[in-house]
Design an enzyme around this catalytic site. Structure first.
Site, mmCIF file in Angstrom:
data_model
loop_
_atom_site.group_PDB
_atom_site.id
_atom_site.type_symbol
_atom_site.label_atom_id
_atom_site.label_comp_id
_atom_site.label_asym_id
_atom_site.label_seq_id
_atom_site.Cartn_x
_atom_site.Cartn_y
_atom_site.Cartn_z
ATOM 1 N N GLY A 1 0.976 -1.285 0.066
ATOM 2 C CA GLY A 1 -0.045 -0.046 0.028
ATOM 3 C C GLY A 1 0.917 1.239 -0.002
ATOM 4 C CB SER A 2 1.477 3.956 -1.778
ATOM 5 O OG SER A 2 2.337 2.956 -2.069
ATOM 6 C CG ASN A 3 -0.310 6.501 3.369
ATOM 7 O OD1 ASN A 3 -1.245 5.754 3.028
ATOM 8 N ND2 ASN A 3 0.514 6.840 4.331
#
Length: 436
Positions: free
Chosen positions: A237-239
């Site tokens: 995941g990433s932001n």
């Protein structure tokens, strides 16, 4: 502090990031202050600034790819060469069959299974067939030129420089590459969440012989697959946060990106500025070995990515012909699986030859890791359908973003290429628009 005030403070304090990053430093460097590599009729100017960031200027896409390949080789030749060993299906030949790859190009747990898969892709000319598909369903001429130039630049650096890194100094497996190798790397990155996730199960799949167990009830398999592939259990995941102009001090868009990718190894980002005067001027991070910017900005637009929640594979339960477990039924009619025989050279031993079985849906797979066994029985088998197995368009998406002037152009690029395999896009532009 209330959330609303915290967001306002974040937007104001982060404003300098977008203001500075949107004003790209001039890249038209004097060759005397940098490098001017050339070879095979291609050339580029490369100027290095603080922290060793290369600023590459070229007159066209082939030359830009040349400078890109040269500069990446100068920075990360051993990591790149290791990845190309993977893509050639030669890890077992140089490192032994039981050692583990670094995980950057697939989930294979051993070199042998990695080699059997990638050698099978090469033997079946999977990537060559996709390259024959005309744009926009296939790659554009500009991207093909970038990839051709990248290979030439990498090879020119190898020919003119002595490798001092002990990780691959004097190593036999450091060899020149082709444009096809560069494109195959793009293919491997596209199928990371699909075929790349099931390589051990694809290469181990063999039809049952003799007495076989009935296997797991299909309903239990479906529930196990649902648990394994649930977004609640995702390990990637990433932001990223995009602010529109109404929430910033100067009315321009603001983007804060935080991609969760490794700092080392073959799946890291590589930073550069890439310029074709009057055509392209973009700065950002490319996935190592890629010819286009994956996440970045130009004077008008900034974009980032987060891992998408969609599952990028389908499992097809096959009903088999009771008389032959390599024949499956489609609408009640028998269809024979395609048999692929793949041979892999092995260090200190004779070559290993295995058979892979493919269907109209994709390869037969007998597991997706320990959490999801998919036994091939006399009556049932499972095929892995990866929609990205026909997708070589990710580099075109990155190039389209690099040339965009607004979030509307980002959306147009996405609609035209449909090229992102497993990420969302978040963007903001200098006119104050934001996009997801």
């Amino acid at each position: 502090m209330p959330l609303r005030n915290r967001l306002r403070l974040l937007a104001v304090s982060g404003l300098a990031l977008f203001t500075v990053s949107a004003s790209l430093p001039p890249a038209a460097a004097d060759p005397s202050h940098g490098q001017h590599p050339s070879g095979g009729g291609l050339s580029a100017v490369i100027r290095y600034t603080e922290y060793g960031i290369p600023h590459i200027v070229a007159k066209d896409y082939a030359d830009l790819g040349f400078g890109n390949g040269w500069a990446q080789a100068a920075d990360q030749v051993c990591t790149l060469a290791d990845g190309f060993v993977t893509l050639r299906g030669e890890r077992s030949r140089y490192f032994g069959p039981d050692a583990a790859p670094d995980g950057s190009l697939s989930s294979a747990t051993k070199n042998l299974s990695s080699d059997l898969y990638f050698r099978g892709i090469r033997d079946s000319q999977t990537v060559e067939k996709l390259l024959k598909v005309p744009a926009p369903a296939g790659q554009s001429h500009e991207v093909k030129e970038l990839e051709r130039g990248w290979a030439a630049g990498y090879n020119a650096w190898l020919a003119r420089n002595r490798i001092t890194d002990p990780a691959c100094r004097d190593a036999e497996w450091v060899r020149p590459v082709t444009a096809l190798d560069v494109t195959t790397r793009a293919f491997a990155l596209s199928v990371l969440g699909g075929q790349g996730r099931g390589i051990d199960g694809i290469t181990a799949a063999q039809p049952p012989t003799g007495a076989v167990s009935p296997g797991v009830p299909p309903g239990d398999t479906a529930q196990a697959a649902q648990r394994l592939l649930s977004t609640q259990n995702a390990d990637m995941g990433s932001n990223a946060v995009a602010f529109r102009g109404s929430s910033t001090a100067n009315g321009r868009g603001l983007l804060l990106g935080n991609p969760h990718y490794p700092w080392q190894g073959g799946r890291r980002f590589w930073q550069s500025q890439q310029t074709i005067p009057g055509e392209l001027n973009v700065a950002g991070g490319s996935l190592l070995g890629s010819a286009t910017v994956s996440i970045g900005h130009n004077a008008n637009i900034a974009w980032s990515h987060t891992v998408a929640t969609g599952v990028t594979l389908n499992l097809h339960q096959l009903t088999l012909d009771p008389a032959d477990p390599t024949v499956y039924l489609v609408d009640g009619l028998p269809e024979r699986m395609v048999k692929r025989t793949v041979s892999v050279a092995v260090k200190g031993s004779s070559a290993v030859t295995r058979t892979q079985w493919w269907t109209r849906y994709g390869p037969v797979v007998t597991s997706l890791g320990a959490g999801l066994p998919l036994p091939w029985t006399a009556t049932t088998a499972y095929a892995l359908n990866d929609p990205n197995a026909t997708n070589l368009r990710s580099p075109d998406t990155g190039l389209g973003f690099s040339r965009a002037r607004s979030t509307a152009d980002i959306q147009t690029t996405l609609r035209r290429t449909q090229g992102l395999p497993w990420v969302n896009t978040i963007a903001a532009d200098s006119s104050g628009h934001s996009f997801f």
